[in-house]
Design an enzyme around this catalytic site. Structure first.
Site, mmCIF file in Angstrom:
data_model
loop_
_atom_site.group_PDB
_atom_site.id
_atom_site.type_symbol
_atom_site.label_atom_id
_atom_site.label_comp_id
_atom_site.label_asym_id
_atom_site.label_seq_id
_atom_site.Cartn_x
_atom_site.Cartn_y
_atom_site.Cartn_z
ATOM 1 N N GLU A 159 13.160 -45.865 26.336
ATOM 2 C CA GLU A 159 14.553 -45.234 26.574
ATOM 3 C C GLU A 159 15.473 -46.155 27.099
ATOM 4 O O GLU A 159 16.001 -45.912 28.278
ATOM 5 C CB GLU A 159 14.160 -43.993 27.291
ATOM 6 C CG GLU A 159 13.341 -42.946 26.699
ATOM 7 C CD GLU A 159 12.973 -41.943 27.610
ATOM 8 O OE1 GLU A 159 13.325 -41.711 28.884
ATOM 9 O OE2 GLU A 159 12.475 -40.863 27.158
ATOM 10 N N GLU A 267 7.311 -38.074 19.202
ATOM 11 C CA GLU A 267 7.302 -37.048 20.202
ATOM 12 C C GLU A 267 7.939 -35.772 19.818
ATOM 13 O O GLU A 267 8.545 -35.210 20.568
ATOM 14 C CB GLU A 267 8.083 -37.643 21.525
ATOM 15 C CG GLU A 267 7.275 -38.800 22.231
ATOM 16 C CD GLU A 267 7.937 -39.056 23.732
ATOM 17 O OE1 GLU A 267 8.536 -38.144 24.176
ATOM 18 O OE2 GLU A 267 7.481 -40.069 24.157
#
Length: 356
Positions: A159, A267
């Protein structure tokens, strides 16, 4: 991972709301054959786990029946492993790795460097130059090195692009080591720790936000040119029926695959929306399954060498992080199995598409 607070989410993730329990007890679709997913998929299929869930025999049996890869949801992250005094805690990560080993399941590690976790042991070294850099290297070597030979891959940097889609995130890592430099160092340290593992850079909203995806891809290109041993690209694929329009997933996978690197759908969950109308549950679950087919189909259209794994972020609807305080969607049903462990249309979509 969207905005997570793992410790505060664990207790609530173990239970369903009344609405969720009612929905789980009365499926809104005909029974679906519970064929072991890993036996028909032509790619590794995975899900995330928590140590507490693995203590439930029904959960452990369902996981081992269907999945060939696992990712520790949070207990292989710095927030669990790195103690305030700088020591390391490996009891739960080791137990999860042992479960994988005993069941012949691939272990995938997440995450070595995440802007959102600045632990006290590093905060004490903030601004101390070489001491900070040495601790950074030592942490990555200790964690990735511990599972050398078992972990097939790692989310090394997680991220890095801000939610505005334009900027890279500022963090204790960028402040002490540099914006690009901290990522380049992390990949080199991870490669030193485990020369065989595939090393990933991972982010979310790459499907829903083309601006963020473009910034992410420019970052990958820049890091590769600087010599970072990036081995793969991870897209978290936290999707939402309120946001994710048809066609977005296919476009994202096509662009992310442009470097020729392996792709990890890392995910996946598909939220039914902010305030789903459960009177329309069959329609919502069909849309969820259709979106699953699009994403899985785009992944399966990749050359075999670029299909690293396809991972969902939780086993049953009752296990999702979206039920926790950070998600605040206590009745959501974002996963392939319902709270009772029964396969949903989303599961059927995965079975049909990943077996192609």
């Amino acid at each position: 991972m969207r905005r997570l607070t793992r410790r505060s989410a664990i207790a609530t993730a173990l239970a369903l709301s009344a609405c969720g329990r009612e929905a789980a007890s009365q499926p809104a679709y005909p029974p679906i054959t519970d064929t072991p997913l890993k036996s028909i998929a032509s790619t590794p299929v995975g899900a995330c786990v928590q140590h507490a869930f693995l203590q439930d025999p029904a959960y452990a049996e369902l996981f081992a029946r269907h999945y060939s890869q696992l990712t520790p949801e949070w207990e292989m992250k710095m927030e669990y492993i790195l103690q305030d005094d700088g020591s390391f805690r490996f009891d739960r990560p080791d137990a999860i790795a042992d479960f994988a080993r005993r069941h012949g399941i691939r272990l995938y590690g997440t995450t070595l460097v995440w802007y959102d976790q600045a632990m006290p042991a590093f905060l004490r070294l903030d601004g101390q130059g070489k001491a900070f850099a040495n601790a950074y290297r030592n942490y990555i070597l200790a964690v990735a090195g511990r599972y050398r030979g078992q972990a097939v891959g790692w989310d090394v940097v997680n991220e890095t692009v801000a939610d505005n889609g334009v900027d890279l995130r500022a963090s204790i890592w960028t402040r002490n080591l540099g914006v690009d430099a901290h990522m380049i160092l992390a990949f080199h340290h991870a490669r030193e720790a485990d020369p065989e593992a595939t090393l990933f850079i991972n982010d979310y909203h790459l499907e829903n936000n083309p601006t963020k995806r473009a910034t992410f891809l420019r970052t990958v290109e820049r890091l590769l040119k600087a010599g970072a041993p990036i081995g793969g690209i991870g897209t978290q694929s936290h999707l939402d029926l309120d946001v994710t329009r048809p066609g977005l997933c296919r476009a994202a996978i096509r662009e992310l695959a442009g470097f020729g690197l392996p792709i990890h759908v890392s995910e996946l969950d598909i939220s039914l929306g902010d305030k789903p109308d459960f009177a329309r549950l069959p329609e919502l679950l069909k849309r969820q399954a259709d979106l699953t087919r699009e994403l899985a189909g785009a992944y399966m259209d990749l050359p075999a060498r670029q299909r690293f794994a396809f991972t969902v972020w939780g086993l049953r609807d009752s296990d999702t992080w979206l039920h926790g305080p950070s998600g605040q969607r206590p009745s959501d049903q974002p996963l392939p199995f319902d709270a009772a462990g029964r396969p949903k249309p989303m599961f059927q979509a995965l079975a049909e598409t990943l077996s192609a």
